[in-house]
Write an enzyme that holds these catalytic residues in place. Structure first.
Site, mmCIF file in Angstrom:
data_model
loop_
_atom_site.group_PDB
_atom_site.id
_atom_site.type_symbol
_atom_site.label_atom_id
_atom_site.label_comp_id
_atom_site.label_asym_id
_atom_site.label_seq_id
_atom_site.Cartn_x
_atom_site.Cartn_y
_atom_site.Cartn_z
ATOM 1 N N LYS A 175 0.839 -1.210 0.000
ATOM 2 C CA LYS A 175 0.000 0.000 0.000
ATOM 3 C C LYS A 175 0.873 1.259 0.000
ATOM 4 O O LYS A 175 0.611 2.207 -0.717
ATOM 5 C CB LYS A 175 -0.921 0.038 1.230
ATOM 6 C CG LYS A 175 -1.830 -1.166 1.385
ATOM 7 C CD LYS A 175 -2.834 -0.975 2.508
ATOM 8 C CE LYS A 175 -2.234 -0.904 3.907
ATOM 9 N NZ LYS A 175 -1.586 -2.127 4.401
ATOM 10 N N ARG A 213 -0.843 -8.535 13.837
ATOM 11 C CA ARG A 213 -1.334 -7.516 12.890
ATOM 12 C C ARG A 213 -2.196 -8.160 11.808
ATOM 13 O O ARG A 213 -3.207 -7.611 11.396
ATOM 14 C CB ARG A 213 -0.147 -6.766 12.261
ATOM 15 C CG ARG A 213 0.540 -5.851 13.275
ATOM 16 C CD ARG A 213 1.899 -5.409 12.796
ATOM 17 N NE ARG A 213 1.846 -4.539 11.647
ATOM 18 C CZ ARG A 213 2.850 -4.405 10.773
ATOM 19 N NH1 ARG A 213 3.965 -5.083 10.918
ATOM 20 N NH2 ARG A 213 2.727 -3.588 9.760
HETATM 21 P P1 AMP Z 1 0.860 0.396 9.502
HETATM 22 O O1 AMP Z 1 2.096 1.197 9.263
HETATM 23 O O2 AMP Z 1 -0.310 0.838 8.663
HETATM 24 O O3 AMP Z 1 1.118 -1.088 9.398
HETATM 25 O O4 AMP Z 1 0.422 0.692 11.013
HETATM 26 C C1 AMP Z 1 1.287 0.399 12.103
HETATM 27 C C2 AMP Z 1 0.482 0.353 13.372
HETATM 28 O O5 AMP Z 1 -0.113 1.626 13.615
HETATM 29 C C3 AMP Z 1 -0.683 -0.624 13.372
HETATM 30 O O6 AMP Z 1 -0.280 -1.946 13.710
HETATM 31 C C4 AMP Z 1 -1.583 -0.016 14.432
HETATM 32 O O7 AMP Z 1 -1.085 -0.259 15.737
HETATM 33 C C5 AMP Z 1 -1.414 1.478 14.170
HETATM 34 N N1 AMP Z 1 -2.392 1.966 13.179
HETATM 35 C C6 AMP Z 1 -2.148 2.453 11.938
HETATM 36 N N2 AMP Z 1 -3.275 2.834 11.326
HETATM 37 C C7 AMP Z 1 -4.279 2.581 12.184
HETATM 38 C C8 AMP Z 1 -5.691 2.744 12.137
HETATM 39 N N3 AMP Z 1 -6.296 3.228 11.037
HETATM 40 N N4 AMP Z 1 -6.414 2.377 13.227
HETATM 41 C C9 AMP Z 1 -5.813 1.894 14.335
HETATM 42 N N5 AMP Z 1 -4.499 1.696 14.445
HETATM 43 C C10 AMP Z 1 -3.708 2.040 13.386
#
Ligand code: AMP
Length: 223
Positions: free
Chosen positions: A13, A168
Site C-alpha cells: 500500500k 497484525r
Molecule cells: P501500519 O504502518 O499501517 O502497518 O500501522 C502500524 C500500526 O499503527 C498498526 O499496527 C496499528 O497499531 C497502528 N495503526 C495504523 N493505522 C491505524 C488505524 N487506522 N487504526 C488503528 N491503528 C492504526
C-alpha cells in the site's frame, strides 16, 4: 478524489501510494507513519498510541481519527488524497465519511496471502529518517542497508517481528470483511492481485483511477 488502499501489512500500500502520489499529485497519507511520528515526537496522541502499536494491535479509534482529521484538513488535500492504513474498521470508515464527503471515493484492496505477507515483512527495511521503504528481494537499496534518498541507515520496523506480524494479520482479517462489505455496498470497491510485480500492480491501479477520473470529467463537463 479520495483513494483508499486496503490490504494486509506488507501488501505494498505504501509503495503504490508513493507511485500514485507522484503520478496524480494527491498526497499520500499513512496513518501508521503519522502515528509513528507522533510516538517519536512524544505528543499526547503518540504516548497513548505507543503500547498498542508495539503489540500490533489497533490504536484507539478516537486517536487515529483525530490525527487523520488534522492531516486531511491541510491545504494540499483540497483536491484529494490517498489513504494508506486508514480506515481499518467500519467505525473509522463512517467517521471519515462524516469528516469529508467532498471527493469521489475509490477503494482499492491489494489482495495477498498470509504466507507472502510473512516472507515480505521479514525482508522489509525502512529508513528511520525519511520513511522510504525497501525490500531485500524486490526493492533493494543501492548500498546495503543505506537509504538511497537520505543516506541514513535502514532498519527493520519493530512491529515487523514475526510474533507482532501474526497479531497484525489477525487484526487485519478480523476487520477486513466488514470494511469490504461496507465499500462494496457503496459501489466504490475494487480488488487487485497483490502478488504481481510492483509495476504490474501500479498499472492495474492506474487503469482503475483513469476510468474514474474520465468519468468524473464527463459528469462535470455540462456545467
Ligand atoms: P501500519 O504502518 O499501517 O502497518 O500501522 C502500524 C500500526 O499503527 C498498526 O499496527 C496499528 O497499531 C497502528 N495503526 C495504523 N493505522 C491505524 C488505524 N487506522 N487504526 C488503528 N491503528 C492504526
Amino acid at each position: 478524489m479520495r483513494i483508499i488502499f486496503l490490504g494486509p501489512p506488507g501488501s505494498g500500500k505504501g509503495t503504490q501510494g508513493e507511485l500514485i502520489e507522484k503520478k496524480y499529485g494527491f498526497p499520500k497519507i499513512s496513518s501508521g507513519d503519522l502515528l509513528r511520528q507522533a510516538v517519536q515526537e512524544r505528543t499526547p496522541s503518540g504516548k497513548k498510541a505507543e503500547a498498542s502499536m508495539k503489540r500490533g494491535e489497533l490504536v484507539n479509534d478516537d486517536i487515529v481519527v483525530e490525527v487523520i482529521k488534522e492531516r486531511i484538513s491541510k491545504a494540499d488535500c483540497k483536491k484529494g488524497y490517498i489513504l494508506d492504513g486508514f480506515p481499518r474498521n467500519i467505525h473509522q470508515a463512517k467517521k471519515l465519511e462524516e469528516i469529508n464527503q467532498e471527493h469521489t471515493e475509490v477503494v482499492i484492496e491489494i489482495y495477498l496471502s498470509n504466507q507472502i505477507v510473512f516472507d515480505r515483512l521479514g525482508a522489509r527495511l525502512i529508513c528511520s529518517s525519511c520513511g522510504a521503504i525497501y525490500n531485500l528481494f524486490v526493492r533493494t537499496p543501492n548500498k546495503e542497508e543505506i537509504c538511497d534518498v537520505c543516506r541514513e541507515k535502514l532498519t527493520l520496523r519493530e512491529d515487523d517481528k514475526p510474533e507482532v506480524i501474526e497479531e497484525r494479520l489477525r487484526v487485519y482479517h478480523e476487520q477486513r470483511e466488514g470494511l469490504v462489505d461496507y465499500y462494496q455496498n457503496r459501489k466504490v470497491y475494487f480488488r487487485i492481485d497483490g502478488e504481481k510485480k510492483i509495476e504490474a500492480i501500479f498499472s492495474d491501479i492506474c487503469s482503475i483511477l483513469d476510468k474514474k477520473i474520465d468519468r468524473s470529467i464527463e459528469v462535470e463537463a455540462p456545467k
